[in-house]
Write a protein that holds these residues in place. Structure first.
Motif, PDB file in Angstrom:
ATOM      1  N   PRO A  44     -10.091  -7.758  39.034  1.00 58.47           N
ATOM      2  CA  PRO A  44      -9.310  -8.967  39.364  1.00 58.47           C
ATOM      3  C   PRO A  44      -8.668  -9.624  38.147  1.00 58.47           C
ATOM      4  O   PRO A  44      -7.603 -10.230  38.270  1.00 58.47           O
ATOM      5  CB  PRO A  44     -10.348  -9.906  39.984  1.00 58.47           C
ATOM      6  N   LEU A  45      -9.303  -9.450  36.989  1.00 61.46           N
ATOM      7  CA  LEU A  45      -8.726 -10.051  35.793  1.00 61.46           C
ATOM      8  C   LEU A  45      -7.344  -9.460  35.508  1.00 61.46           C
ATOM      9  O   LEU A  45      -6.389 -10.174  35.223  1.00 61.46           O
ATOM     10  CB  LEU A  45      -9.664  -9.819  34.605  1.00 61.46           C
ATOM     11  N   TYR A  46      -7.238  -8.148  35.618  1.00 60.95           N
ATOM     12  CA  TYR A  46      -5.950  -7.507  35.345  1.00 60.95           C
ATOM     13  C   TYR A  46      -4.926  -7.839  36.417  1.00 60.95           C
ATOM     14  O   TYR A  46      -3.733  -7.971  36.148  1.00 60.95           O
ATOM     15  CB  TYR A  46      -6.137  -5.996  35.208  1.00 60.95           C
ATOM     16  N   HIS A  47      -5.404  -7.967  37.654  1.00 62.33           N
ATOM     17  CA  HIS A  47      -4.474  -8.331  38.726  1.00 62.33           C
ATOM     18  C   HIS A  47      -3.908  -9.717  38.497  1.00 62.33           C
ATOM     19  O   HIS A  47      -2.708  -9.947  38.649  1.00 62.33           O
ATOM     20  CB  HIS A  47      -5.177  -8.250  40.094  1.00 62.33           C
ATOM     21  N   ALA A  48      -4.780 -10.647  38.107  1.00 56.96           N
ATOM     22  CA  ALA A  48      -4.314 -12.009  37.833  1.00 56.96           C
ATOM     23  C   ALA A  48      -3.327 -11.999  36.674  1.00 56.96           C
ATOM     24  O   ALA A  48      -2.320 -12.701  36.678  1.00 56.96           O
ATOM     25  CB  ALA A  48      -5.496 -12.915  37.523  1.00 56.96           C
ATOM     26  N   LEU A  49      -3.598 -11.131  35.687  1.00 59.02           N
ATOM     27  CA  LEU A  49      -2.722 -11.050  34.526  1.00 59.02           C
ATOM     28  C   LEU A  49      -1.344 -10.512  34.919  1.00 59.02           C
ATOM     29  O   LEU A  49      -0.313 -11.026  34.490  1.00 59.02           O
ATOM     30  CB  LEU A  49      -3.376 -10.134  33.483  1.00 59.02           C
ATOM     31  N   MET A  50      -1.337  -9.471  35.783  1.00 61.10           N
ATOM     32  CA  MET A  50      -0.064  -8.904  36.238  1.00 61.10           C
ATOM     33  C   MET A  50       0.759  -9.941  36.988  1.00 61.10           C
ATOM     34  O   MET A  50       1.973  -9.982  36.881  1.00 61.10           O
ATOM     35  CB  MET A  50      -0.323  -7.689  37.141  1.00 61.10           C
ATOM     36  N   ALA A  51       0.049 -10.758  37.771  1.00 56.56           N
ATOM     37  CA  ALA A  51       0.748 -11.767  38.577  1.00 56.56           C
ATOM     38  C   ALA A  51       1.024 -13.036  37.771  1.00 56.56           C
ATOM     39  O   ALA A  51       1.605 -13.983  38.287  1.00 56.56           O
ATOM     40  CB  ALA A  51      -0.087 -12.097  39.809  1.00 56.56           C
ATOM     41  N   HIS A  52       0.632 -13.059  36.502  1.00 51.26           N
ATOM     42  CA  HIS A  52       0.744 -14.253  35.663  1.00 51.26           C
ATOM     43  C   HIS A  52       0.121 -15.438  36.385  1.00 51.26           C
ATOM     44  O   HIS A  52       0.672 -16.531  36.417  1.00 51.26           O
ATOM     45  CB  HIS A  52       2.207 -14.558  35.329  1.00 51.26           C
ATOM     46  N   ASP A  53      -1.018 -15.198  37.016  1.00 48.74           N
ATOM     47  CA  ASP A  53      -1.607 -16.212  37.890  1.00 48.74           C
ATOM     48  C   ASP A  53      -2.941 -16.711  37.327  1.00 48.74           C
ATOM     49  O   ASP A  53      -4.014 -16.307  37.779  1.00 48.74           O
ATOM     50  CB  ASP A  53      -1.801 -15.621  39.292  1.00 48.74           C
ATOM     51  N   TYR A  54      -2.869 -17.572  36.330  1.00 47.00           N
ATOM     52  CA  TYR A  54      -4.112 -18.095  35.776  1.00 47.00           C
ATOM     53  C   TYR A  54      -4.798 -19.054  36.746  1.00 47.00           C
ATOM     54  O   TYR A  54      -6.020 -19.125  36.808  1.00 47.00           O
ATOM     55  CB  TYR A  54      -3.864 -18.810  34.431  1.00 47.00           C
TER      56      TYR A  54
END
Ligand code: ZN
Ligand code: ZN
Length: 981
Positions: A569-579
């Motif tokens: 999930p960390l990488y997914h959030a990073l891809m989505a720029h979704d902090y």
DNA sequence: TGGACAAATGCG
DNA sequence: GCATTTGTCCAT
């Protein structure tokens, strides 16, 4: 000659003030000549004074001036020199130190004096006088054409208005969380808000805090260019002493109006402070990790509150603490959504699955191709690898030898350039051996990859490219980091390889590719904060690629992440720029698992030559104090058990109530000081790294199982689904008694932490049991189905029952069989029985006082004689029914500090200090009314003083190692306390 | 019996 | 924390 008494704080571990005499100017008429000749300067609060202390000289801070003292004449000494040329430190600055001392549980002098430049504390005032003279002549440089303020976008303008107010005048206290990605223009908001504040009054000062590594001459120059005619002071740990004094004085005298510094600058004297900015507020370097372990961020918020001024916390990835504060409205969130840099776009984040693409020399074919594309267009690439050196360890294939440091629990890292093996923790180094030290094998293999090895590999793959490395090794010398970054800025580098050093501070205009080579290791760290740190780091390093607008015909900005866990999930959030989502999910996990910021923590550390001594001390520490309302975890060795031949262990203490935790620590620390142990120990408040279970394997387990490993272990055994499934399961935690609770039938015995407490009361023995998860004591476990409990003394036995139906507490009562009976508690699962046992401590009596007594605060001491052995584990507590000065009444129970006093009378005598008792009563009073700052003091109380003798026993080995069984016998006596007598 | 070293002491 | 005193062990 007349004297006055100076009450002085000194940099010593002794937690009290010291009184000194100081001669006063002679009263009455004095002729013109004699004033100069004999008048000693009149001392003032906040002044520094040189003193004889023990057999040394020390600088002290005057925090009180009086005309009398309780110190006997013979002990009193005279002050030596008053630093009257230095304007006194303000009462507000002393209050800040006093708060920090209280909060971090240290003596005032240990906070206040080390916060001053070394040269101020020196025996000679030469450096002070020289720098005062220098400053008197100095006037700020006027820049003929300062850089103009660039226009702001709407969100930036709104933020500046919110922070500094639109009208002139005092903006008042407010904490602003300035949230925006790299390039959204946070810095411009700081600068324009600062400009407004500075314009509001002639004297106004602004403090700007930056992380250690971000404080570059470049940033200072930029600020200087903007604020022409305004003096700027910098404060950081790398400064020479003379230089530091000069900048500190400039701030103290109010000459410098912008103070730019790292965490230590938060303790500078800033008499006209009107705003504080904390850039990259999530950065771990704001937490001091040695000596006084303060958080500059937390102190900054307190200081702003104290002065009634705004504080701005800026970040693209705010700390969860600040995020939570913003959520509940304690901080105001100001969000910058657009990128302020013209035409800049967020870089595209892509994942490279290492399971499908095997890397060569640490680089996948896709990453190599992407670098090649950049080389063709003359653009730069940045490769991020958070591991310096050539290889983290070398090993012998033949016999299995690996290069371990003999002094630390760590590997020796291979550094190829200087042909050394080096320990990054204690500094030990040796030549790289030519052959295996155990079997003689010539073939020693470097394992894993550091930046040096990557640099070597890159030069082979791209022989035509200019490869450049930046890490702590390549920038060891003063100024070399700046020089290295300049090389990159000048475009003399094609491929840059670096550690986290390159993630911060510097923007490279021609950079369009960022590659994260091996970030996965942080996903599996024992430190539960590792994943938020990784996110922040990757976000920051990604920001380096986003600064440049896409050039005509050039490549788009890309971030490539090589990982074996592409679905994390960390990488997914990073891809989505979704902090937002990432932070909210983490916060929810923390809340479910009762972890910070939803619980308050402190850490007791101990270090000694051998581990057992350190652990023994911690066990003793647990046993010497009563702790209602506080969770004390078991002593455990630290992850890195040994550093430089010192073994270290620690103990975690938690509470949902900050006042309760602080009050407990105060008593505990005083008690521990009384132990006079030669084990080196210390307490850390709000620790950032509490990871402690030595990792038992190097092969990372699948992330699904580890993501919330610290949260609760039940998922480790039963979870097979993906991450979403896991988060749902967290929500399924049942509720019993309003707390997190879990059914025992789904747990293995070793996942269950059993806490048994056996207490003796008037002829009967009470057995109490409660259960929690081994990994997290905040999640309670209730017994169900096949699990049953029984207790026995001698031949009698009884089952334990859930008395209040909450499923959290099981109790049985037994008759006291013999004076030193052994008590067993059995956890029965089917046919298996896990037995823990303990022997009851011997019966004891209170020898004196023999009847109810009256005690006044001024009595000084209460002595109580018990007929126990001198090494008995005795702790004191008291029940109280008290009346305050305003006649309000309250009831409470609290731990007390008692000191063993060697005595000839036989038995053991314990002393309770009446002033400390008074404080404990008032602490308890305040804990009940924490919202009221003007609460009346305690006037009188009926107290029942309870003396408890503890004995810990052996827990069943099949249960969690964190289990405990302890037996207590108490005796009590009554007394009437009066604070007025 | 002295000298090396560890432990205890007290700081105004 | 630190300088200094006191205590303990042991080889000569
Ligand atoms: Zn070998
Ligand atoms: Zn080492």
């Amino acid at each position: 000659m007349e004297h006055c008494i100076l009450q002085v704080a000194l940099d010593t571990p002794l937690d009290r003030l010291f009184d000194y005499r100081w001669p006063l100017p002679a009263p009455g008429p004095v002729t013109g000549d004699t004033v100069e000749a004999c008048a000693a300067p009149m001392p003032q609060l906040g002044q520094l004074v040189l003193l004889p202390f023990g057999r040394q000289q020390m600088m002290g801070l005057i925090v009180g001036i009086s005309d009398h003292t309780d110190v006997p004449e013979a002990k009193l000494k005279d002050g030596l020199e008053l630093r009257s040329q230095l304007p006194p430190l303000s009462a507000q600055w002393i209050a800040l130190c006093r708060f920090a001392a209280d909060y971090y549980q240290r003596p005032l002098g240990e906070v206040a004096l080390p916060a001053l430049p070394r040269n101020l504390r020196a025996g000679k005032a030469t450096s002070l006088d020289r720098n005062l003279k220098k400053l008197a002549k100095l006037s700020p440089a006027l820049d003929a054409n300062p850089n103009p303020e660039p226009p702001l976008n709407a969100a930036q303008q709104e933020a500046v208005d919110a922070i500094s107010g639109t009208a002139s005048g005092n903006a008042g206290f407010a904490a602003h969380l300035l949230y925006g990605v790299t390039g959204s223009g946070k810095t411009e908001v700081y600068l324009q808000a600062a400009a407004r504040i500075l314009a509001q009054s002639e004297q106004a000062q602004v403090l700007i805090l930056v992380p250690e590594i971000n404080l570059t001459p470049q940033l200072e120059t930029n600020i200087r260019k903007r604020f022409s005619g305004i003096q700027i002071a910098t404060l950081h740990s790398g400064m020479a002493e003379g230089e530091r004094l000069q900048h500190w004085l400039a701030a103290h005298l109010g000459q410098a109006r912008i103070i730019l510094g790292t965490r230590l600058a938060i303790l500078a004297s800033l008499p006209y402070l009107k705003m504080i900015v904390i850039d990259e507020e999530h950065d771990p370097s704001y937490k001091q990790q040695e000596g006084l372990r303060y958080s500059a961020r937390d102190l900054a918020v307190w200081r702003a509150h104290q002065l009634g001024i705004p504080v701005v916390l800026g970040s693209a990835t705010p700390s969860l603490e600040s995020w939570q504060h913003a959520k509940v409205g304690r901080y105001r969130k100001l969000e910058l959504r657009e990128r302020a840099v013209k035409d800049a776009v967020l870089p595209v984040v892509k994942i490279i699955n290492l399971e499908h693409e095997k890397p060569a020399e640490g680089l996948t074919a896709r990453l190599i191709a992407s670098i090649r594309l950049r080389l063709e267009k003359g653009e730069q690439s940045l490769l991020f690898l958070n591991r310096r050196g050539y290889a983290p360890v070398i090993a012998c294939d033949a016999c299995g030898w690996i290069s371990d440091c003999t002094r630390c629990t760590a590997h020796l890292v291979m550094h190829k350039l200087d042909r050394k093996l080096r320990c990054h923790h204690c500094g030990y180094e040796q030549r790289i051996p030519h052959h295996c030290p155990t079997c003689g094998n010539i073939d020693l293999q470097p394992l894993g990859r550091g930046t040096q090895r990557m640099e070597e590999g890159l030069k082979l793959i791209f022989p035509e490219a200019r490869v450049f490395r930046i890490d702590a090794d390549s920038t060891r010398f003063k100024g070399s980091a700046e020089a290295a970054f300049d090389t990159v800025h000048r475009g003399e580098v094609d491929i840059l390889i670096g550690t986290q050093m390159v993630a911060k501070g510097h923007d490279f205009k021609n950079l369009t590719l960022v590659g994260a080579l091996n970030p996965d290791s942080a996903l599996f760290s024992q430190d539960y904060r590792a994943s938020e740190r990784l996110f922040a780091q990757l976000m920051q390093v990604a920001g380096r690629a986003g600064r440049a607008a896409q050039k005509q015909g050039g490549n788009i900005s890309e971030v490539l992440i090589q990982t074996r866990y592409p679905d994390h999930p960390l990488y997914h959030a990073l891809m989505a720029h979704d902090y937002d989502r990432f932070a909210n999910d983490l916060l929810e996990e923390r809340q479910q698992a009762s972890m910070p910021p939803f619980i308050y923590q402190a850490l007791l550390r101990a270090e000694a030559k051998d581990l057992q001594t350190a652990l023994d001390f911690l066990h003793l520490a647990v046993n010497c104090i009563a702790h209602a309302g506080i969770t004390i975890h078991d002593p455990i060795p630290m992850t890195m058990t040994r550093v430089a031949n010192v073994e270290r262990a620690q103990l975690l203490v938690e509470s949902v109530s900050r006042p309760a935790l602080q009050a407990f620590l105060k008593v505990w620390i005083a008690t521990l000081r009384g132990l006079k142990s030669r084990v080196k120990w210390g307490v850390e408040i709000d620790p950032v790294d509490i990871s402690s279970h030595p990792s038992n394997s190097f092969s990372p387990r699948p992330y699904r199982l580890l993501m919330v490993a610290l949260a609760s272990s039940f998922m480790l055994s039963s979870c097979g689904g993906g991450a979403d499934d896991l988060i749902k399961r967290l929500g399924e935690v049942t509720s019993c008694g309003g707390k997190d609770c879990k059914d025992s039938s789904s747990l293995r015995p070793d996942e269950i932490r059993a806490n048994y407490l056996i207490s003796q009361n008037a002829g009967s023995v009470k057995v109490e049991a409660s259960f929690s998860l081994s990994t997290n004591s905040a999640t309670l476990v209730s017994l169900n189905g096949k699990d049953k409990l029984s207790a026995s003394i001698g031949s009698q036995s009884s089952s334990l029952n859930d008395i209040d139906g909450s499923g959290t507490k099981y109790v049985a009562n037994l008759a006291d069989a013999s004076p030193q009976a052994s008590v067993s508690v059995s956890f029965n699962r089917g046919s298996e029985a896990f037995v823990s046992s303990v022997s009851m401590p011997k019966q004891f009596a209170i020898v004196s006082p023999s009847e109810q007594i009256a005690l006044g605060r001024s009595a000084g001491s209460l002595y109580v004689q018990l007929d126990v052995a001198s090494d008995a584990a005795i702790s004191a507590s008291t029940k109280m029914l008290c009346q305050r000065a305003d006649t309000s009444v309250f009831e409470a129970t609290t731990a007390l500090k008692s000191v063993y006093e060697p005595s000839a009378a036989g038995g053991a005598v314990y002393r309770i200090d009446t002033l400390e008792l008074d404080q404990a009563l008032n602490d308890a009073s305040r804990a009940l009314n924490s919202a009221n700052p003007n609460l009346s003091l305690v006037r009188s109380c009926d107290l029942e003083l309870i003396w408890t003798l503890s004995q810990s026993g052996q827990s069943a080995s099949a249960l969690s190692k964190n289990s405990s069984i302890s037996a207590q016998r108490s005796a009590s006596h009554l007394l009437q306390y009066d604070a007025r007598k």
